[in-house]
Motif scaffolding. Structure first.
Motif, PDB file in Angstrom:
ATOM      1  N   VAL A  26      36.183  40.273  49.169  1.00 39.34           N
ATOM      2  CA  VAL A  26      37.378  40.968  49.623  1.00 39.34           C
ATOM      3  C   VAL A  26      38.532  40.691  48.665  1.00 39.34           C
ATOM      4  O   VAL A  26      38.762  39.548  48.274  1.00 39.34           O
ATOM      5  CB  VAL A  26      37.775  40.515  51.049  1.00 39.34           C
ATOM      6  CG1 VAL A  26      39.042  41.227  51.501  1.00 39.34           C
ATOM      7  CG2 VAL A  26      36.644  40.765  52.022  1.00 39.34           C
ATOM      8  N   ALA A  27      39.249  41.749  48.300  1.00 43.49           N
ATOM      9  CA  ALA A  27      40.496  41.623  47.545  1.00 43.49           C
ATOM     10  C   ALA A  27      41.550  42.416  48.288  1.00 43.49           C
ATOM     11  O   ALA A  27      41.399  43.631  48.484  1.00 43.49           O
ATOM     12  CB  ALA A  27      40.338  42.138  46.121  1.00 43.49           C
ATOM     13  N   GLY A  28      42.605  41.755  48.715  1.00 39.23           N
ATOM     14  CA  GLY A  28      43.554  42.418  49.598  1.00 39.23           C
ATOM     15  C   GLY A  28      42.879  42.682  50.928  1.00 39.23           C
ATOM     16  O   GLY A  28      42.277  41.800  51.540  1.00 39.23           O
ATOM     17  N   ASP A  29      42.914  43.924  51.394  1.00 34.07           N
ATOM     18  CA  ASP A  29      42.230  44.302  52.630  1.00 34.07           C
ATOM     19  C   ASP A  29      40.954  45.080  52.369  1.00 34.07           C
ATOM     20  O   ASP A  29      40.330  45.593  53.287  1.00 34.07           O
ATOM     21  CB  ASP A  29      43.157  45.158  53.508  1.00 34.07           C
ATOM     22  CG  ASP A  29      44.366  44.366  53.995  1.00 34.07           C
ATOM     23  OD1 ASP A  29      44.205  43.150  54.234  1.00 34.07           O
ATOM     24  OD2 ASP A  29      45.451  44.953  54.128  1.00 34.07           O
ATOM     25  N   LYS A  30      40.533  45.174  51.110  1.00 30.80           N
ATOM     26  CA  LYS A  30      39.408  46.026  50.754  1.00 30.80           C
ATOM     27  C   LYS A  30      38.211  45.198  50.292  1.00 30.80           C
ATOM     28  O   LYS A  30      38.365  44.188  49.604  1.00 30.80           O
ATOM     29  CB  LYS A  30      39.815  46.992  49.634  1.00 30.80           C
ATOM     30  CG  LYS A  30      40.928  47.951  50.019  1.00 30.80           C
ATOM     31  CD  LYS A  30      41.277  48.870  48.848  1.00 30.80           C
ATOM     32  CE  LYS A  30      42.383  49.833  49.211  1.00 30.80           C
ATOM     33  NZ  LYS A  30      42.733  50.719  48.064  1.00 30.80           N
ATOM     34  N   GLU A  31      37.039  45.687  50.667  1.00 26.48           N
ATOM     35  CA  GLU A  31      35.833  45.111  50.114  1.00 26.48           C
ATOM     36  C   GLU A  31      35.669  45.582  48.673  1.00 26.48           C
ATOM     37  O   GLU A  31      35.996  46.712  48.342  1.00 26.48           O
ATOM     38  CB  GLU A  31      34.605  45.535  50.930  1.00 26.48           C
ATOM     39  CG  GLU A  31      34.571  44.951  52.322  1.00 26.48           C
ATOM     40  CD  GLU A  31      33.267  45.262  53.041  1.00 26.48           C
ATOM     41  OE1 GLU A  31      32.351  45.798  52.385  1.00 26.48           O
ATOM     42  OE2 GLU A  31      33.176  44.976  54.247  1.00 26.48           O
ATOM     43  N   ILE A  32      35.194  44.673  47.826  1.00 24.89           N
ATOM     44  CA  ILE A  32      35.014  45.013  46.422  1.00 24.89           C
ATOM     45  C   ILE A  32      33.586  44.703  46.006  1.00 24.89           C
ATOM     46  O   ILE A  32      32.904  43.894  46.644  1.00 24.89           O
ATOM     47  CB  ILE A  32      36.004  44.262  45.513  1.00 24.89           C
ATOM     48  CG1 ILE A  32      35.808  42.730  45.649  1.00 24.89           C
ATOM     49  CG2 ILE A  32      37.446  44.648  45.816  1.00 24.89           C
ATOM     50  CD1 ILE A  32      36.591  41.938  44.623  1.00 24.89           C
ATOM     51  N   SER A  33      33.156  45.350  44.962  1.00 23.05           N
ATOM     52  CA  SER A  33      31.820  45.121  44.420  1.00 23.05           C
ATOM     53  C   SER A  33      31.949  44.807  42.944  1.00 23.05           C
ATOM     54  O   SER A  33      32.523  45.579  42.174  1.00 23.05           O
ATOM     55  CB  SER A  33      30.944  46.366  44.617  1.00 23.05           C
ATOM     56  OG  SER A  33      29.665  46.175  44.045  1.00 23.05           O
ATOM     57  N   LEU A  34      31.444  43.633  42.565  1.00 27.59           N
ATOM     58  CA  LEU A  34      31.493  43.213  41.173  1.00 27.59           C
ATOM     59  C   LEU A  34      30.073  43.076  40.648  1.00 27.59           C
ATOM     60  O   LEU A  34      29.244  42.399  41.249  1.00 27.59           O
ATOM     61  CB  LEU A  34      32.219  41.876  41.032  1.00 27.59           C
ATOM     62  CG  LEU A  34      33.693  41.832  41.442  1.00 27.59           C
ATOM     63  CD1 LEU A  34      34.211  40.406  41.354  1.00 27.59           C
ATOM     64  CD2 LEU A  34      34.531  42.756  40.565  1.00 27.59           C
ATOM     65  N   GLY A  35      29.804  43.730  39.530  1.00 26.24           N
ATOM     66  CA  GLY A  35      28.501  43.613  38.894  1.00 26.24           C
ATOM     67  C   GLY A  35      28.432  42.408  37.990  1.00 26.24           C
ATOM     68  O   GLY A  35      29.412  41.674  37.805  1.00 26.24           O
ATOM     69  N   LEU A  36      27.260  42.210  37.395  1.00 31.17           N
ATOM     70  CA  LEU A  36      27.051  41.039  36.550  1.00 31.17           C
ATOM     71  C   LEU A  36      28.016  41.014  35.375  1.00 31.17           C
ATOM     72  O   LEU A  36      28.522  39.957  34.987  1.00 31.17           O
ATOM     73  CB  LEU A  36      25.595  41.023  36.057  1.00 31.17           C
ATOM     74  CG  LEU A  36      25.133  39.760  35.333  1.00 31.17           C
ATOM     75  CD1 LEU A  36      25.249  38.546  36.241  1.00 31.17           C
ATOM     76  CD2 LEU A  36      23.693  39.918  34.844  1.00 31.17           C
TER      77      LEU A  36
END
Length: 410
Positions: free
Chosen positions: A255-265
């Motif tokens: 989570v960053a702020g109020d949003k879910e985030i997706s980080l790749g390799l």
């Protein structure tokens, strides 16, 4: 002299000393707790409290699910409820009699500030981070990790925390974990600049980003990383030689702020390359990702830049101090020197056999012990040791070999 006639015995000190056992990853956590409902005489304010269980925490501080107001509750939930690691030293800085909104009869924990966490000396008594020095005298436990979830994302607090990792009681050393605020820095590409611009580059500092979520609960990543480090230490004989990277966190989203985030390799490796620990969902679920302390990449010395090596050096130093404190003020003799050398080399050889170290030895070198120092009661030992680096890259080269075509004619 008394006349003697008979058989007599006497005792001499053992020539080999077993090490004093210390818990490598004991967190010392600063924050706020819901103590308003307690009797004034029972409130724990700017006082280290040692807790081994969830119930001990609740008896000392109460509990609330409002973690923004009561940050110690988040840590207790993670440490006891998720990772099952104990003990923890909690220090609450919230005083309902002082932190109020208008009418003194309606207490307000939101009035606690970073200055309360940093603390100082008030009327001759330590407050806030100054209480790190109370932990060993009170409990005979050496701080392993300094934490302040919800507060360490203030660079002023983080830098003060890093300063307190050294010269604890003038002797000991530990590490600290901190967060970079996802509200202030919601994009991963901006995290390294924030880290550098705010001088978050201490070797004893572990920088985390972003937050992690499990169901409806959102944790600062520093909270879960501290629990994970303690859990891995527990599986490693209470010796901090393994990295927390690539080990499971209790989370189902980042989570960053109020949003879910997706980080790749590629994205998480970019953060790792800037000395930032993050989270990755790649193979085997969500895991902590990163081996580097905050001093990387400007400092590449393995002793400082790798989390497990940095922690091992601090732990080994603390163990040496507590083990041989009993030998202070003894006459300087060859027996005293040899006792320390033999005891340490036996321990270091044991670490090598267990592959905790690749090698290690301690020496008493003549050129490091001038006669003037010996005359002044100063002994200098020199320990050489090599903890293994974490295998951050495993590379396999594939090559087409045409000679195996001959197998067609077998």
């Amino acid at each position: 002299m008394t006349y003697k006639h008979g058989v007599y015995c006497r005792e001499v000190p053992t020539s080999i000393l077993p090490p004093r056992r210390i818990s490598a990853g004991i967190p010392v956590v600063f924050g706020t707790a819901p103590i308003e409902g307690q009797d004034v005489t029972d409130r724990k304010i700017n006082e280290p409290v040692l807790c081994y269980t969830y119930s001990e925490f609740e008896r000392a501080f109460g509990y609330s699910g409002d973690w923004e107001k009561y940050t110690l509750c988040e840590f207790a939930r993670s440490q006891f409820g998720l990772f099952g690691v104990a003990p923890v030293v909690f220090i609450n800085v919230y005083d309902p009699a002082v932190h109020t909104s208008g009418d003194p009869a309606e207490p307000d924990p939101s009035k606690v500030t970073s200055a309360d966490i940093i603390g100082g000396i008030t009327d001759g008594e330590p407050t806030g981070l100054e209480l790190v020095d109370r932990v060993f005298p009170d409990f005979r436990l050496i701080p392993g990790i300094i934490c302040a979830p919800g507060w360490s994302d203030d660079p002023a607090v983080a830098i003060a925390m890093a300063a307190k990792t050294r010269q604890i009681n003038t002797l000991f050393e530990c590490c600290m974990v901190m967060d970079i605020s996802t509200d202030t820095v919601p994009k991963y590409t901006d995290v390294p600049a924030f880290k550098n611009d705010n001088n978050l580059t201490d070797a004893n500092m572990i920088v985390c980003w972003p937050k992690v979520r499990l169901g409806d609960e959102t944790f600062h990543m520093s909270t879960q990383l501290a629990g994970l480090m303690g859990s891995i230490d527990g599986l490693s004989g209470d010796i901090p030689y393994r990295s927390p990277s690539n080990s499971l966190l209790y989370m189902d989203s980042a989570v960053a702020g109020d949003k879910e985030i997706s980080l790749g390799l590629e994205q998480v490796n970019y953060l790792n390359g800037q000395g930032i620990v993050t989270a990755l969902n790649f193979i085997g679920g969500w895991k902590a990702w990163g081996n580097r302390t905050a001093c990387y990449p400007s400092v590449t010395d393995p002793k400082d830049a790798f989390i497990p090596i940095n922690r091992f050096f601090s732990w080994h130093s603390n163990t040496f101090i507590t083990t041989y404190f009993q030998k202070l003020d003894w006459p300087i003799t060859r027996r005293l020197i040899q006792t320390i050398i033999d005891s340490e080399n036996i321990r270091l050889n044991g670490f090598r056999s267990m592959e905790i170290l690749l090698g290690g030895r301690i020496e008493f070198l003549e050129d490091e012990n001038p006669v003037t120092d010996l005359m002044d009661g100063i002994l200098r030992f020199h320990t050489y040791l090599t903890p293994p680096c974490p295998a951050k890259e495993i590379i396999n080269t594939l090559e087409y070999d045409p000679t195996y075509l001959s197998n067609l004619f077998s």
